[in-house]
Design an enzyme around this catalytic site. Sequence first.
Site: not given
Ligand code: ADP
Length: 187
Positions: A13, A88, A127, A133, A144
């Site tokens: 994404k 989400r 990654r 990360r 996740r």
């Molecule tokens: P990925 O898609 O690889 O999980 P992101 O950078 O989108 O990576 O998200 C990393 C973490 O940030 C998630 O596992 C969550 O803990 C938090 N997070 C990000 N966006 C949201 C959201 N919209 N609602 C709740 N938690 C979020």
Amino acid sequence: MNIILLGPPGSGKGTQGALLSQRTGLPRVSTGDLLRSAVQRDTPLGREAKQYMDQGLLVPDAVILGLIEEVLALPEAANGIIMDGFPRTVAQAEAVDRLLAERQTAVDRVLSIDVPEEELVRRMTGRARVEGRVDDTPETIRQRLVVYEEQTAPLVAYYNERGLLTGVSGMGRIEEIAERVEEVVGR
Ligand code: ADP
């Protein structure tokens, strides 16, 4: 144009959102990036979010809804944005609908980037080595993916029912996937 990129962690994404932003001129906003930045700056939001992120859990809607409200109120978002990593949960999707409606606009298209689970695990493990990360450990990666299935995958039906969803295969070269994405967005 308001575009949502939906897809499990590791689906690409972020990469596709950045490319689409370059090509359309629409800003890409990632709640994951905003949260990581808050964690680094050790703000109250960052301190609250970190405990969930480190475990591979979603940051609670009570915290995220305020962040989404701020994002959608940004002047640069007025002509549309690319939403990466949000909404989400169904509650977040409802909030996005309401906040956009208040501005006489709406979600125009939702792209679901589809990648088989073995490939997601492979990418995130790679990654972890490159980017370091902290949430890319094997245990957190599994967590996740479970969280995605339980809390985010229902949004596929949510947007499908509204006629907004298009699935795009996230397999292949980055450039090929970008072309598929562009075809859907129509520019
Ligand atoms: P990925 O898609 O690889 O999980 P992101 O950078 O989108 O990576 O998200 C990393 C973490 O940030 C998630 O596992 C969550 O803990 C938090 N997070 C990000 N966006 C949201 C959201 N919209 N609602 C709740 N938690 C979020």
